[in-house]
Scaffold this motif. Structure first.
Motif, PDB file in Angstrom:
ATOM      1  N   HIS A  86       0.855  -1.191   0.000  1.00  8.50           N
ATOM      2  CA  HIS A  86       0.000   0.000   0.000  1.00  8.50           C
ATOM      3  C   HIS A  86       0.888   1.237   0.000  1.00  8.50           C
ATOM      4  O   HIS A  86       1.947   1.234   0.624  1.00  8.50           O
ATOM      5  CB  HIS A  86      -0.897  -0.033   1.252  1.00  8.50           C
ATOM      6  CG  HIS A  86      -1.615   1.254   1.524  1.00  8.50           C
ATOM      7  ND1 HIS A  86      -2.440   1.853   0.601  1.00  8.50           N
ATOM      8  CD2 HIS A  86      -1.649   2.061   2.628  1.00  8.50           C
ATOM      9  CE1 HIS A  86      -2.945   2.963   1.125  1.00  8.50           C
ATOM     10  NE2 HIS A  86      -2.483   3.112   2.345  1.00  8.50           N
ATOM     11  N   HIS A  88       0.926   4.558   1.291  1.00  9.17           N
ATOM     12  CA  HIS A  88       0.182   5.284   2.315  1.00  9.17           C
ATOM     13  C   HIS A  88       0.343   6.799   2.128  1.00  9.17           C
ATOM     14  O   HIS A  88       1.425   7.330   2.305  1.00  9.17           O
ATOM     15  CB  HIS A  88       0.672   4.854   3.697  1.00  9.17           C
ATOM     16  CG  HIS A  88      -0.097   5.454   4.816  1.00  9.17           C
ATOM     17  ND1 HIS A  88      -0.759   4.710   5.757  1.00  9.17           N
ATOM     18  CD2 HIS A  88      -0.326   6.746   5.151  1.00  9.17           C
ATOM     19  CE1 HIS A  88      -1.347   5.512   6.619  1.00  9.17           C
ATOM     20  NE2 HIS A  88      -1.095   6.750   6.268  1.00  9.17           N
ATOM     21  N   TRP A 129       4.667   7.255   2.687  1.00  7.41           N
ATOM     22  CA  TRP A 129       5.422   6.018   2.828  1.00  7.41           C
ATOM     23  C   TRP A 129       4.703   4.859   2.175  1.00  7.41           C
ATOM     24  O   TRP A 129       3.592   5.021   1.664  1.00  7.41           O
ATOM     25  CB  TRP A 129       5.771   5.756   4.290  1.00  7.41           C
ATOM     26  CG  TRP A 129       4.651   5.565   5.265  1.00  7.41           C
ATOM     27  CD1 TRP A 129       3.657   6.454   5.563  1.00  7.41           C
ATOM     28  CD2 TRP A 129       4.424   4.415   6.104  1.00  7.41           C
ATOM     29  NE1 TRP A 129       2.837   5.935   6.539  1.00  7.41           N
ATOM     30  CE2 TRP A 129       3.279   4.688   6.883  1.00  7.41           C
ATOM     31  CE3 TRP A 129       5.091   3.203   6.278  1.00  7.41           C
ATOM     32  CZ2 TRP A 129       2.780   3.783   7.822  1.00  7.41           C
ATOM     33  CZ3 TRP A 129       4.594   2.302   7.213  1.00  7.41           C
ATOM     34  CH2 TRP A 129       3.456   2.591   7.975  1.00  7.41           C
ATOM     35  N   HIS A 131       3.927   0.476   2.606  1.00 12.54           N
ATOM     36  CA  HIS A 131       4.036  -0.653   3.533  1.00 12.54           C
ATOM     37  C   HIS A 131       3.175  -1.812   3.066  1.00 12.54           C
ATOM     38  O   HIS A 131       2.228  -1.625   2.290  1.00 12.54           O
ATOM     39  CB  HIS A 131       3.678  -0.226   4.956  1.00 12.54           C
ATOM     40  CG  HIS A 131       2.273   0.261   5.163  1.00 12.54           C
ATOM     41  ND1 HIS A 131       1.200  -0.592   5.241  1.00 12.54           N
ATOM     42  CD2 HIS A 131       1.771   1.514   5.321  1.00 12.54           C
ATOM     43  CE1 HIS A 131       0.092   0.119   5.452  1.00 12.54           C
ATOM     44  NE2 HIS A 131       0.404   1.398   5.481  1.00 12.54           N
ATOM     45  N   HIS A 133       0.272  -4.541   3.231  1.00 10.16           N
ATOM     46  CA  HIS A 133      -1.090  -4.438   3.758  1.00 10.16           C
ATOM     47  C   HIS A 133      -1.716  -5.816   3.774  1.00 10.16           C
ATOM     48  O   HIS A 133      -2.783  -6.060   3.239  1.00 10.16           O
ATOM     49  CB  HIS A 133      -1.916  -3.465   2.924  1.00 10.16           C
ATOM     50  CG  HIS A 133      -2.881  -2.650   3.723  1.00 10.16           C
ATOM     51  ND1 HIS A 133      -3.863  -3.218   4.500  1.00 10.16           N
ATOM     52  CD2 HIS A 133      -2.987  -1.310   3.890  1.00 10.16           C
ATOM     53  CE1 HIS A 133      -4.545  -2.237   5.088  1.00 10.16           C
ATOM     54  NE2 HIS A 133      -4.037  -1.078   4.745  1.00 10.16           N
ATOM     55  N   HIS A 469      -7.179   6.057   9.461  1.00  4.69           N
ATOM     56  CA  HIS A 469      -6.617   6.344   8.135  1.00  4.69           C
ATOM     57  C   HIS A 469      -7.644   6.040   7.056  1.00  4.69           C
ATOM     58  O   HIS A 469      -8.271   4.986   7.071  1.00  4.69           O
ATOM     59  CB  HIS A 469      -5.367   5.475   7.926  1.00  4.69           C
ATOM     60  CG  HIS A 469      -4.821   5.520   6.525  1.00  4.69           C
ATOM     61  ND1 HIS A 469      -4.603   6.698   5.850  1.00  4.69           N
ATOM     62  CD2 HIS A 469      -4.431   4.534   5.673  1.00  4.69           C
ATOM     63  CE1 HIS A 469      -4.106   6.429   4.639  1.00  4.69           C
ATOM     64  NE2 HIS A 469      -3.995   5.121   4.502  1.00  4.69           N
ATOM     65  N   HIS A 471      -8.082   5.513   3.008  1.00  9.69           N
ATOM     66  CA  HIS A 471      -7.398   5.283   1.730  1.00  9.69           C
ATOM     67  C   HIS A 471      -8.059   6.126   0.623  1.00  9.69           C
ATOM     68  O   HIS A 471      -9.248   6.412   0.684  1.00  9.69           O
ATOM     69  CB  HIS A 471      -7.502   3.804   1.350  1.00  9.69           C
ATOM     70  CG  HIS A 471      -6.642   2.900   2.182  1.00  9.69           C
ATOM     71  ND1 HIS A 471      -5.891   1.881   1.638  1.00  9.69           N
ATOM     72  CD2 HIS A 471      -6.401   2.858   3.510  1.00  9.69           C
ATOM     73  CE1 HIS A 471      -5.241   1.248   2.597  1.00  9.69           C
ATOM     74  NE2 HIS A 471      -5.539   1.815   3.757  1.00  9.69           N
ATOM     75  N   LEU A 526     -10.631   1.728   1.903  1.00 12.34           N
ATOM     76  CA  LEU A 526     -10.644   1.255   3.279  1.00 12.34           C
ATOM     77  C   LEU A 526     -10.498   2.416   4.254  1.00 12.34           C
ATOM     78  O   LEU A 526      -9.750   3.367   3.992  1.00 12.34           O
ATOM     79  CB  LEU A 526      -9.479   0.261   3.448  1.00 12.34           C
ATOM     80  CG  LEU A 526      -9.283  -0.415   4.793  1.00 12.34           C
ATOM     81  CD1 LEU A 526     -10.487  -1.260   5.172  1.00 12.34           C
ATOM     82  CD2 LEU A 526      -8.024  -1.294   4.748  1.00 12.34           C
ATOM     83  N   HIS A 528      -9.620   2.656   8.382  1.00 10.20           N
ATOM     84  CA  HIS A 528      -9.284   1.757   9.492  1.00 10.20           C
ATOM     85  C   HIS A 528      -8.385   2.405  10.517  1.00 10.20           C
ATOM     86  O   HIS A 528      -7.772   3.434  10.266  1.00 10.20           O
ATOM     87  CB  HIS A 528      -8.609   0.482   8.968  1.00 10.20           C
ATOM     88  CG  HIS A 528      -7.266   0.708   8.350  1.00 10.20           C
ATOM     89  ND1 HIS A 528      -6.090   0.505   9.031  1.00 10.20           N
ATOM     90  CD2 HIS A 528      -6.902   1.101   7.110  1.00 10.20           C
ATOM     91  CE1 HIS A 528      -5.062   0.756   8.236  1.00 10.20           C
ATOM     92  NE2 HIS A 528      -5.526   1.125   7.060  1.00 10.20           N
ATOM     93  N   HIS A 530      -4.991   2.504  12.433  1.00  7.19           N
ATOM     94  CA  HIS A 530      -3.650   2.086  12.028  1.00  7.19           C
ATOM     95  C   HIS A 530      -2.881   1.418  13.169  1.00  7.19           C
ATOM     96  O   HIS A 530      -1.705   1.097  13.037  1.00  7.19           O
ATOM     97  CB  HIS A 530      -2.861   3.268  11.461  1.00  7.19           C
ATOM     98  CG  HIS A 530      -2.055   2.919  10.249  1.00  7.19           C
ATOM     99  ND1 HIS A 530      -0.883   2.195  10.328  1.00  7.19           N
ATOM    100  CD2 HIS A 530      -2.257   3.145   8.938  1.00  7.19           C
ATOM    101  CE1 HIS A 530      -0.392   2.028   9.110  1.00  7.19           C
ATOM    102  NE2 HIS A 530      -1.211   2.590   8.243  1.00  7.19           N
TER     103      HIS A 530
HETATM  104 CU1  C2O Z   1      -1.016   2.725   6.139  1.00  6.68          CU
HETATM  105 CU2  C2O Z   1      -4.457   0.918   5.319  1.00  6.68          CU
HETATM  106  O1  C2O Z   1      -2.732   1.820   5.719  1.00  6.68           O
END
Ligand code: C2O
Ligand code: CU
Length: 565
Positions: A86, A88, A129, A131, A133, A469, A471, A526, A528, A530
């Motif tokens: 992902h 971010h 950044w 990362h 997922h 967060h 998306h 999404l 959610h 974090h």
């Molecule tokens: Cu940093 Cu759903 O993400």
């Protein structure tokens, strides 16, 4: 002076003009990267046995681009686990196919397979950044993503001498991180608590095994530096400071803020901050340090401190570091958190939606569920930990929601996610009943509708600061407070002039946060917490934003290499 070009002058001028024009046209550059995920022993972090790395690096490689550029990233999964990535803070306009959350926008990339992600940058500028997922892979599969101002333009502050990414991470000494969610799910208890936090992959000076590898920032006295600070930690918000130095915050989540000075940061998992550091203290070696801000009463957490070193050039490296770590606020200091975050203001005047089409109130809770088997769970009262948004604990579907939506495959998700808590109660009171159900439910938003979303923290099991967060979007944080949101009074105190624009907002412990955005990016997105343990327990939900009326306001087509389930 001799002009030594073997082409006639007019042609040469024509050529230069042509080159200039092509440069103008192709100004947005395309960057190509290959990221290889591996699982192996990693000697550079205190001889960690098995760990996922990217291109054998921890943190993974830093991606660099200019505002408006495009990136094409080929992800090759050479590990033994499923993976998705992902980006971010990247909006991914009309392109949820490259967004990454597994079972939401794609099926995972299986071991031995690959998938090409496409990122078209638009308004992102500063540190964001990337990362993993997928399950808990993000603990080590992550890296910085730095977006510079458009070529030819500059920062809204004096150009720093150099920059340093500082990635805050979390480390489990004895556990294979990939086993943590599975075993927590099995027992219903708490996921294992980590052994250390890290700065650029090292717990640092206070840990004997890491001491020689402690990350060091070397500075020239008098110069200014730009720190790209990213919280990639799984389970804790952090306080961060540098001994003797004042920090100047200039951006957050890849969006500029009015700069302000501070002696410490509170940065939640998911957030990134651009921070200026002026090397204006006596030439010496100083500690950088981070440790938890943990506000949930009774919850266990990693109480260790991670450090790095700020080294003034010319100071002998052999010197023992005889200074103390910087003073950080106490672990549970919510006041310090509020004091810090209340300073966020957008740098430039912003266009906030004022006429609201869709009002949503989401109650976010950590709670308990009954154990399904006869064997009691190891959570409080023999129950299992759970998390919810409006009493729904999110469950991953068997194929991704995006594909099911795009191809009209029924039975994968329901469109009846509650737009308000199913029952109204004193969310921040004591001893709250809270019936929670599993579900894969979404809210469908019309294209271009204006949305106000109030995130209401609850005190069901324990109240906590939840970094929420979204998306595919950034939102304006127009208001925030403690206690229950008051629909009559609280909007009168909104900041509709220069609220910060963010992608990850810390909803205060036992309080609320109101955000606004225009649903102008079609796709499946999404929302959610974090904090990974909360997400694992179900603190996730999804928005589907419908296509717009024109070709350029519709979702792109799925790419040919989209992994199947
Ligand atoms: Cu940093 Cu759903 O993400
Ligand atoms: Cu949370």
């Amino acid at each position: 002076m001799e002009f030594k070009l073997n082409i006639p002058n007019t042609l040469a001028i024509g050529f230069f003009l042509f080159a200039f024009l092509t440069f103008q046209i192709t100004e947005a550059k395309v960057h190509r990267h290959t990221l290889k995920i591996k699982s192996k022993a990693y000697t550079r972090l205190c001889n960690t046995k098995e760990i996922l790395t990217v291109n054998r690096e921890l943190p993974g490689p830093t991606l660099r681009a200019y505002r408006g550029d495009k990136l094409i990233v080929n992800v090759i999964n050479n590990a033994n686990y499923n993976i998705t990535l992902h980006w971010h803070g990247a909006r991914q306009i009309r392109n949820p196919w490259s967004d990454g959350p597994e079972y939401v926008t794609q099926c995972p990339i299986r071991p031995g397979q690959s998938y090409v992600y496409r990122i078209d940058l638009t308004i992102e500028e500063g540190a964001i950044w990337w990362h993993a997922h997928s399950q808990w892979a993000r603990a080590t599969v992550h890296g910085a993503f730095i977006v510079y101002p458009k070529r030819g333009s500059s920062y809204p502050f004096p150009t720093p001498h150099r920059e340093f990414p500082l990635i805050l991470g979390e480390w489990w000494k004895k556990k294979n991180i990939m086993d943590i969610p599975g075993s927590a799910n099995k027992t219903g208890g708490e996921p294992a608590i980590s052994d250390a936090y890290t700065i650029n992959g090292q717990p640092g000076y206070l840990y004997p095994c890491s001491k020689p590898d402690t990350f060091t920032v070397t500075v020239v006295p008098g110069r200014r530096y730009l720190l790209r600070i990213i919280n990639a930690v799984m389970d804790e918000e952090l306080f961060f400071a540098i001994a003797n130095h004042t920090l100047t915050v200039v951006a957050k989540d890849g969006l500029y803020l009015k700069q302000f000075n501070t002696t410490y940061l509170m940065i939640t998992p998911g957030q990134s901050m651009d921070v200026l550091l002026h090397a204006n203290q006596r030439s010496d070696r100083y500690f950088l340090a981070a440790r938890a801000y943990s506000s949930a009463f009774g919850a266990g957490f990693d109480k260790t401190t991670t450090t790095a070193i700020l080294q003034y050039e010319g100071v002998p490296l052999t010197d023992e570091l005889n200074r103390n770590p910087p003073v950080l606020p106490p672990y549970n200091h919510t006041e310090a958190t509020t004091r810090f975050t209340s300073q966020f203001r957008s740098l430039r005047p912003v266009n906030i939606p004022v006429k609201i089409d869709t009002r949503l109130l989401y109650a976010i809770s950590v709670n308990l569920m009954n154990c399904s088997d006869d064997k009691p769970c190891t959570g409080p009262y023999g129950k299992r930990f759970s998390s919810s948004v409006n009493n729904i604990s999110f469950v991953n579907p068997s194929i991704d929601i995006l594909r099911a939506y795009y191809r009209r495959i029924g039975g994968i998700f329901q469109e009846d996610f509650p737009r308000n808590p199913p029952t109204e109660f004193d969310y921040t009171g004591e001893n709250l009943p809270f019936p929670t159900r599993f579900g894969t439910k979404v809210v469908v938003l019309d294209f271009n509708s204006s949305v106000e979303l109030v995130l209401q923290g609850t005190n069901v099991l324990a109240s906590d600061n939840h970094p929420i967060h979204l998306h595919g979007y950034s939102f304006f944080v127009v208001g925030s407070g403690f206690g229950n949101f008051d629909r009559q009074k609280d909007p009168l105190r909104y900041n509709l002039v220069d609220p910060p624009e963010e992608t990850t907002v810390g909803v205060p412990r036992n309080g609320w946060t109101a955000v606004r955005f225009i649903a102008n990016n079609p796709g499946v997105w999404l929302l959610h917490c974090h904090i990974e343990r909360h997400a694992t327990w179900g603190m996730n939900t999804v928005f589907i934003v419908k296509d717009g009326p024109t070709k350029s306001s519709r979702m792109l087509k799925p790419p040919p290499d989209l992994p199947s389930c």
